[in-house]
Write an enzyme that holds these catalytic residues in place. Sequence first.
Site, short mmCIF file in Angstrom:
data_model
loop_
_atom_site.label_atom_id
_atom_site.label_comp_id
_atom_site.label_asym_id
_atom_site.label_seq_id
_atom_site.Cartn_x
_atom_site.Cartn_y
_atom_site.Cartn_z
CB THR A 132 -2.51 -63.39 36.58
OG1 THR A 132 -2.48 -64.32 37.22
CG2 THR A 132 -2.48 -64.78 35.02
CG ASP A 133 0.69 -65.55 40.78
OD1 ASP A 133 0.06 -65.41 40.42
OD2 ASP A 133 0.05 -65.35 42.27
CD GLU A 134 -5.16 -66.54 38.46
OE1 GLU A 134 -5.18 -68.38 38.09
OE2 GLU A 134 -5.21 -66.35 39.25
CE1 TYR A 157 -7.54 -63.56 34.19
CE2 TYR A 157 -6.49 -65.18 35.60
CZ TYR A 157 -6.97 -64.15 35.31
OH TYR A 157 -5.64 -62.81 35.89
CE LYS A 161 -4.07 -61.40 31.94
NZ LYS A 161 -4.11 -60.28 31.94
P1 NAD Z 1 -12.04 -56.83 37.19
O1 NAD Z 1 -12.70 -57.60 36.19
O2 NAD Z 1 -12.00 -56.33 38.61
O3 NAD Z 1 -11.43 -55.80 36.23
C1 NAD Z 1 -11.79 -55.75 34.12
C2 NAD Z 1 -12.15 -54.64 33.90
O4 NAD Z 1 -12.38 -54.80 32.24
C3 NAD Z 1 -13.58 -54.77 34.24
O5 NAD Z 1 -13.82 -52.59 34.62
C4 NAD Z 1 -14.54 -54.98 32.70
O6 NAD Z 1 -15.33 -53.66 32.46
C5 NAD Z 1 -12.97 -54.39 31.86
N1 NAD Z 1 -13.04 -55.01 30.27
C6 NAD Z 1 -13.85 -56.54 30.74
N2 NAD Z 1 -13.71 -56.62 29.09
C7 NAD Z 1 -13.79 -55.48 28.17
C8 NAD Z 1 -13.35 -55.91 27.15
N3 NAD Z 1 -13.64 -56.06 26.48
N4 NAD Z 1 -13.38 -53.69 26.35
C9 NAD Z 1 -12.89 -53.46 27.76
N5 NAD Z 1 -12.87 -52.98 28.51
C10 NAD Z 1 -12.61 -54.73 29.45
O7 NAD Z 1 -10.53 -57.06 37.18
P2 NAD Z 1 -9.01 -56.80 37.78
O8 NAD Z 1 -8.73 -57.74 39.15
O9 NAD Z 1 -9.10 -54.99 38.05
O10 NAD Z 1 -7.69 -57.41 36.91
C11 NAD Z 1 -7.81 -56.46 36.24
C12 NAD Z 1 -6.15 -56.95 35.02
O11 NAD Z 1 -4.91 -57.84 36.07
C13 NAD Z 1 -6.75 -58.55 34.46
O12 NAD Z 1 -5.91 -57.95 33.55
C14 NAD Z 1 -6.32 -59.01 35.11
O13 NAD Z 1 -5.90 -60.83 34.28
C15 NAD Z 1 -4.81 -58.19 36.45
N6 NAD Z 1 -3.93 -59.03 37.56
C16 NAD Z 1 -6.04 -59.17 38.81
C17 NAD Z 1 -5.28 -59.32 39.62
C18 NAD Z 1 -6.41 -59.33 41.14
O14 NAD Z 1 -5.87 -60.41 41.42
N7 NAD Z 1 -7.39 -59.64 40.68
C19 NAD Z 1 -3.76 -59.66 40.06
C20 NAD Z 1 -3.02 -60.10 38.60
C21 NAD Z 1 -3.17 -59.67 37.62
O1 DAU Z 2 -2.94 -64.66 41.27
C1 DAU Z 2 -3.43 -63.66 40.53
C2 DAU Z 2 -5.71 -64.12 40.11
O2 DAU Z 2 -5.69 -64.07 41.83
C3 DAU Z 2 -5.40 -63.33 39.37
O3 DAU Z 2 -4.80 -63.22 37.82
C4 DAU Z 2 -7.00 -63.25 39.05
O4 DAU Z 2 -7.68 -62.61 38.05
C5 DAU Z 2 -7.74 -63.13 40.47
O5 DAU Z 2 -9.25 -63.52 40.41
C6 DAU Z 2 -6.86 -64.27 41.50
O6 DAU Z 2 -7.38 -65.52 41.22
P1 DAU Z 2 -7.96 -66.74 42.16
O7 DAU Z 2 -8.07 -67.56 42.24
O8 DAU Z 2 -6.55 -66.81 43.22
O9 DAU Z 2 -8.73 -65.38 43.24
P2 DAU Z 2 -10.04 -66.14 44.05
O10 DAU Z 2 -10.90 -65.00 44.94
O11 DAU Z 2 -11.06 -66.02 43.29
O12 DAU Z 2 -10.01 -67.36 44.77
C7 DAU Z 2 -8.63 -67.15 45.98
C8 DAU Z 2 -8.97 -68.77 46.35
O13 DAU Z 2 -9.95 -68.47 47.43
C9 DAU Z 2 -8.87 -69.70 45.01
O14 DAU Z 2 -7.67 -71.07 45.66
C10 DAU Z 2 -10.38 -70.11 45.65
C11 DAU Z 2 -10.94 -70.06 46.59
N1 DAU Z 2 -11.78 -69.70 47.03
C12 DAU Z 2 -12.68 -68.57 46.17
C13 DAU Z 2 -13.86 -68.27 46.68
C14 DAU Z 2 -14.33 -67.09 45.08
C15 DAU Z 2 -12.63 -69.98 47.82
O15 DAU Z 2 -12.64 -70.72 48.18
N2 DAU Z 2 -14.30 -70.19 47.95
C16 DAU Z 2 -14.88 -69.21 47.03
O16 DAU Z 2 -15.61 -68.50 46.95
#
Ligand code: NAD
Ligand code: DAU
Length: 351
Positions: A132-134, A157, A161
């Site tokens: 992730t970019d975080e 988190y 990562k």
């Molecule tokens: P998600 O939470 O939707 O899915 C995560 C999946 O991993 C789920 O299906 C869960 O059951 C599985 N999982 C969790 N713990 C596990 C374990 N111990 N063993 C096996 N499986 C397990 O997450 P996502 O948003 O799809 O993110 C997927 C990946 O991409 C993550 O590594 C996240 O850090 C990365 N990522 C997410 C975003 C985003 O915006 N969502 C952006 C950049 C990177």
């Molecule tokens: O940048 C990549 C990341 O983006 C991934 O690595 C994470 O897995 C993914 O969850 C996401 O993280 P964020 O914290 O940015 O996503 P989230 O949807 O939780 O929140 C987006 C923005 O909105 C953040 O600034 C927090 C804000 N927010 C979020 C929720 C859930 C609100 O204002 N209200 C809310 O109820």
Amino acid sequence: MNKTILITGGAGFIGSHVVRLFVNKYPDYQIINLDKLTYAGNLENLSDVDKKPNYTFVKGDIVDAAFIEGLFTKYQFDGIIHLAAESHVDRSITDPMAFINTNVLGTVHLLNAAKEQWKGNFEGKRFYHISTDEVYGALGDTGFFTEETSYDPKSPYSASKASSDHFVRAYKNTYKLPIVVSNCSNNYGPNQFPEKLLPLAINNIKNKKPIPIYGKGENIRDWLYVEDHASAIDLIYHKAANGKTYNIGGHNEWTNIALIKLLCKVMDKKLGCEAGESEKLITYVTDRAGHDLRYAIDASLIEKELGWKPSLTFEIGLEKTVDWYLDHQEWMDRIVSGAYTDYYTKMYHNR
Ligand code: NAD
Ligand code: DAU
């Protein structure tokens, strides 16, 4: 070429799009989807590829080292695309240990299993870690994260990562394990668990419930359509040089409040409400602890070296996303009621 590829976390949001892309695009590959099915894992996301001959689902936990060892012995993987993680920042604030276990320990168990299975014979092998970019921390009003930006994670988190990214690179340096890493910005699109901002807001607007905005809504995120992330993953898996890192992003920055106001306009139109109706649901709530101000990705390296770029404008992607959630109300209802967790028992009890 025939390959056996392990995709971890394939029942989650991004993982399910990656599994679908690989299963459909590469009929010669055997795709093994390993997922623990935590609250975030939903096999209904994959009901369209479930019966394909090149797809196998395995329920299991990456934190269980003996199980992982057995899985690697059984399948002799050529490649691993590792997405399984605890992914929600707010949950990491209330339960950091779950993030250390899955994101750090789980990743290291996979690295150990790959190292043991490949035993120095790395021809055609690859461990691809999805990050992730975080990990780069937070930006002020200007600048972008590049692949050279120093790590400065600020939430449990992102610290977990960042730690897993360091382990992946350390295994390349120490054991010559062939690895690639990518760091992506915020994804949006179908099948995202409704704890994340966009699906949560869509569902609340549909049900005329308040839309919670943390703090003043001034935090900035860079949004990318999930299928564009999946296409970047495909490209990186197949084309990136050993050891490379690529940043992936949408050149698409929005403050949370501007994003939600745009969503409200789209929802008014789709639901046939009066203009301004959905915006009335916006409710400012207590800010997230340590809330990162701004993320913004410089994705020029992957564009220049691999020819990748996002395929959709945000306006089109957002409309597609809203249409998907409104057309799949049953998917959302089954999550909200908890019924989605029955799918595994129903579909897999005799397999
Ligand atoms: P998600 O939470 O939707 O899915 C995560 C999946 O991993 C789920 O299906 C869960 O059951 C599985 N999982 C969790 N713990 C596990 C374990 N111990 N063993 C096996 N499986 C397990 O997450 P996502 O948003 O799809 O993110 C997927 C990946 O991409 C993550 O590594 C996240 O850090 C990365 N990522 C997410 C975003 C985003 O915006 N969502 C952006 C950049 C990177
Ligand atoms: O940048 C990549 C990341 O983006 C991934 O690595 C994470 O897995 C993914 O969850 C996401 O993280 P964020 O914290 O940015 O996503 P989230 O949807 O939780 O929140 C987006 C923005 O909105 C953040 O600034 C927090 C804000 N927010 C979020 C929720 C859930 C609100 O204002 N209200 C809310 O109820």
